[in-house]
Write an enzyme that holds these catalytic residues in place. Structure first.
Site, PDB file in Angstrom:
ATOM      1  N   GLU A 141      45.804  26.787  25.695  1.00 28.97           N
ATOM      2  CA  GLU A 141      46.881  26.927  26.672  1.00 28.97           C
ATOM      3  C   GLU A 141      46.788  25.840  27.733  1.00 28.97           C
ATOM      4  O   GLU A 141      45.811  25.785  28.493  1.00 28.97           O
ATOM      5  CB  GLU A 141      46.798  28.295  27.361  1.00 28.97           C
ATOM      6  N   GLU A 238      52.253  37.708  32.416  1.00 30.08           N
ATOM      7  CA  GLU A 238      51.120  37.264  33.223  1.00 30.08           C
ATOM      8  C   GLU A 238      51.619  36.861  34.611  1.00 30.08           C
ATOM      9  O   GLU A 238      51.562  35.698  35.007  1.00 30.08           O
ATOM     10  CB  GLU A 238      50.380  36.109  32.547  1.00 30.08           C
TER      11      GLU A 238
END
Length: 255
Positions: A141, A238
């Site tokens: 990521e 998130e």
């Protein structure tokens, strides 16, 4: 619409961690993710998932010493054996929860340094080999430098080139809409270009990282775009609720 996974490290902080599973399920979620499960036994996490009827979408490999600022071990010199041990530490949790995606945090490092890049590639190969027998994808990521200064994996082009060049069947891209917008923008077109290698998506508003629909992006349009592109995975929520978690869930009613 995609299947949204509540991030229990950032959402439902009004409850103790092990109670957040039921809180998420009671709020309409069918899946969850979180940063790290390692403060609890694998069977305890599995028990909470099963009791709440939830699917575990994702969690991270151990990051090193988080409290001292470490954000992953994969590119760090002299930490190679510790990294390998961290992969082995994660696998019992993966077996217990049935998770099929693990995020490998790179750690802080200079992406222009060849030796650092090689350590990271070696770590990726090791993690992918260890996870493959369990049918688990390893995810990388890109994270923006405003939130995580000095982080090695800080560019989507670099991440995509690694996934493509290594061609490991269980190495995928974790596409965080929030980080993408801050790093590069061009969310819609990049989703189209990168979709074949995307293994997980995450969302939060930009710039404050609060609920979808409260920032500069048209998040609902992005979610519809994911549908149009045929994305069948999870979207991890998130984000940091601006207030009480449940008070901020009205965005889900607009889907």
């Amino acid at each position: 619409m995609p299947v949204f996974a509540a991030n229990l490290s950032m959402m439902f902080n009004e409850w103790e961690f092990l109670d957040r599973f039921k809180a998420a399920a009671d709020s309409g979620f069918t899946a969850v993710e979180f940063l790290f499960p390692y403060a609890y036994a694998p069977d305890e996490i599995a028990k909470r998932l099963a009791a709440a009827g939830l699917t575990q979408a994702l969690f991270n490999l151990p990051p090193g010493d988080w409290d001292k600022g470490e954000r992953g071990l994969a590119c760090l010199q002299g930490r190679e054996e510790e990294f390998k041990a961290s992969v082995q530490k994660a696998l019992p949790y993966a077996r217990a929860t049935g998770v099929k995606r693990l995020h490998l945090m790179s750690g802080h490092g200079d992406r222009s340094d060849a030796a650092t890049r090689e350590r990271f590639v070696s770590a990726l190969r090791h993690a992918c080999a260890a996870a493959a027998p369990l049918g688990i994808d390893i995810l990388v990521e890109p994270i923006n430098g405003r939130d995580m200064p000095g982080y090695f994996m800080n560019d989507f082009g670099f991440a995509a080139s690694l996934v493509q060049s290594l061609a490991l069947p269980n190495l995928k891209l974790q596409y965080d809409i929030y980080h993408r917008q801050i790093l590069h923008g061009d969310v819609m077109k990049s989703l189209e270009a990168l979709m074949p290698m995307i293994g997980h998506v995450q969302t939060a508003s930009v710039p404050k990282r609060n609920e979808p629909g409260t920032g500069e992006l048209d998040d609902m349009r992005i979610f519809r775009h994911l549908d149009a592109l045929g994305y069948a995975g999870f979207v991890g929520c998130e984000y940091r609720p601006a207030g009480h978690t449940r008070d901020g869930l009205s965005w889900m009613q607009n889907l």
